[in-house]
Design an enzyme around this catalytic site. Structure first.
Site, mmCIF file in Angstrom:
data_model
loop_
_atom_site.group_PDB
_atom_site.id
_atom_site.type_symbol
_atom_site.label_atom_id
_atom_site.label_comp_id
_atom_site.label_asym_id
_atom_site.label_seq_id
_atom_site.Cartn_x
_atom_site.Cartn_y
_atom_site.Cartn_z
ATOM 1 N N THR B 95 7.236 4.042 -12.070
ATOM 2 C CA THR B 95 7.426 2.744 -11.997
ATOM 3 C C THR B 95 6.438 2.359 -10.863
ATOM 4 O OG1 THR B 95 9.203 2.686 -10.307
ATOM 5 C CG2 THR B 95 9.813 2.698 -12.582
ATOM 6 N N GLY B 153 -5.681 10.927 -9.188
ATOM 7 C CA GLY B 153 -5.194 10.611 -10.680
ATOM 8 C C GLY B 153 -5.425 11.987 -11.413
ATOM 9 N N GLU B 208 -4.965 -4.031 -8.213
ATOM 10 C CA GLU B 208 -3.419 -4.104 -8.131
ATOM 11 C C GLU B 208 -3.095 -5.508 -8.389
ATOM 12 O OE1 GLU B 208 -0.953 -1.488 -8.134
ATOM 13 O OE2 GLU B 208 -2.155 0.333 -7.473
ATOM 14 N N LYS B 223 -1.789 7.604 0.097
ATOM 15 C CA LYS B 223 -2.533 8.877 -0.401
ATOM 16 C C LYS B 223 -2.452 9.917 0.921
ATOM 17 C CE LYS B 223 -4.330 6.871 -4.402
ATOM 18 N NZ LYS B 223 -5.374 6.197 -5.025
#
Lengths: 336, 336
Positions: B95, B153, B208, B223
């Site tokens: 999510t 990623g 985003e 991150k």
């Protein structure tokens, strides 16, 4: 962990120092206590089941040019004597690479495997000429064979492709695997002639004693053989590589490339064919690194293209790769 | 291997497709047979201990915007119902990240761990706000917690630093960890205004829904929290990061940098302090990548500085990182 070191040049000395300086830390963190029980160079060697004194080894090497003078009371042993008679867990092979017969490294590795020692090689010769059969020999004798330092020096290129990308299908790769030629081509792009750039590289100690290893792409080709076998599962050796070095690269070629926003680089690539040759690379491609840097781009089925960049050589860097291999072997053994 | 998937957006759908397309190969190579026994999105979900039909899930999602219509005969279950009632081995949390309370991801992960499920998260929120306590919870419940897809990623940055560099002490690192801001800064360097570059990035779907996550450096900071905890063993969360986004970067700044052969990049760095801020980076530094690329340079004690470059996002790429985590969990479990 009992270790025999073949060759006692820059890399071996860096390794010896590294093992001593990290002794406590290695034991605390990984439970290993490395002990050098045998070591030799081209003039002879010494052994001691209780472990050789590393500082003394380095001193003696510096003073006499050979470690055989470490203990004058003992009779001199040559390399194979030590491998065949001293009990050890791991052989570390650091003698110079050659691509004619890969000796003496080849005999060292074969003898050690037959005696059930695990082998770590930073010598590319034996791998370039006989990767598939050495792997078979290791499997047959149930020993581990590691060679992280052969590609990328301290930059863990082999490990990245094999482990960090596990579960991925690598479909192709291309890399700048020789720092010396990259240094020369970078300087040519900045205006030097080939001769001047080569002279400069020599003065900095970047060029192999046999300059052909760098200039004719032999070093890059050897690394390509190792990558193709280890990463792509191919069973290839040096003669399978199509190889062109950088002697034919002219200032004109480099200027023509620059006009297209490209640079000429010696690229080792695996994409159906295995090729080492000068190629034009766009300057904004992550692969297009300068100076003595190495870089490799892996293209995989699902995660796109990924590039790793780092120094491809250096005593300390390569020694750190040997240490990684030692830790890897330790981990694998303890799993049995 | 029974899997529950939380969220059914791009990444989850890519994962579902990847698992189906590689079914035979995964079984043959790694001995795993992944089976999705539960899945839900914000509107509700479905479960089937025999395994859900992946193609139908994707179809239903496309047609109705939610997978709850997969099986109309069953009563609708919300996410936590599924996690608390369906037996599974691994929870995959996909999510959306939020950095206020990290919900609903936080509750999903905590509930799953309490039920002794291993957890794979590509949702950065829970990690950014509570990395140290989530790791403790995982240890306490003897489950594995993996999150390769949160940084880089499909590019295995975390794995590289943790595993490929094992035995090395990483002393500092710096990276471009957000592709969107890199894309905007790259276009500004090519002459666009901030507003035009932002508009262009939005039109390409790079930004985003909450643009602050990119522009104010929240994504990069999250991150950085993950890297600092996982790689450096620090126990930090979002408030420990000094954070400046790119809204204040002007065309003038970028021109001034260009004069010094530098580019302005949003850099997340760990060197004593944890900082996310725009910085000038020399254009010939391997870290200085353009477009949506991510890059990170690790500096280690013995192997120098090494840079990894790759795409930092993308459905398929991130799905491939989840697959790597699944394989990793499979390997760890089989070792017990």
């Amino acid at each position: 962990m009992r270790i025999i070191i073949c060759g006692f040049g820059t890399v071996a000395q860096s390794l010896a120092k590294l093992l001593v300086s990290r002794m406590d830390d290695l034991y605390a963190k990984y439970g290993i206590k490395p002990r050098i029980v045998g070591a030799f160079d081209s003039k002879g060697g010494v052994s001691d089941p209780a472990g050789l004194d590393v500082n003394r080894l380095i001193e003696v090497k510096k003073k006499f040019g050979t470690i055989r003078k470490y203990d004058k009371s003992k009779k001199n042993m040559v390399g194979l004597d030590i491998i065949n008679n001293v009990d050890a867990d791991v052989l570390v092979e650091t003698t110079a690479s050659n691509y004619r017969d890969a000796e003496p490294g080849m005999s060292h590795i074969i003898s050690a495997m037959k005696r059930r020692m695990h082998v770590i090689s930073v010598n590319k010769g034996p791998l370039a000429l006989a990767f598939p059969s050495l792997m078979e020999l290791a499997t047959y004798n149930q020993v581990l064979f590691r060679f992280s330092g052969t590609v990328g020096g301290g930059t863990p290129i082999l490990d990245y492709a094999k482990n960090s990308l596990r579960g991925e299908q690598i479909t192709s790769f291309a890399g700048i695997l020789n720092g010396t030629t990259n240094y020369i081509l970078t300087n040519m792009a900045r205006g030097m002639s080939f001769e001047a750039a080569l002279k400069d590289a020599k003065s900095k100690g970047y060029v192999e004693a046999d300059e052909s290893l760098d200039l004719d792409g032999l070093d890059a080709a050897a690394k390509l053989v190792i990558l193709a076998n280890w990463i792509m599962g191919m069973k290839v050796t040096m003669p399978d590589i199509k190889r062109t070095g950088i002697r034919g690269v002219t200032t004109k070629d480099i200027k023509a490339a620059a006009k297209k926003k490209c640079a000429v680089k010696l690229i080792a690539s695996c994409n159906k064919e295995l090729i080492v040759a000068p190629r034009e690379v766009p300057v904004d491609d992550p692969l297009c690194v300068n100076g003595t840097l190495n870089a490799i781009s892996f293209t995989s089925e699902h995660s796109g293209t990924q590039t790793i960049i780092g120094r491809g050589a250096g005593g300390t860097e390569t020694a750190s790769s040997i240490l990684r291999d030692l830790l890897d072997i330790r981990k694998e053994i303890s799993r049995d």
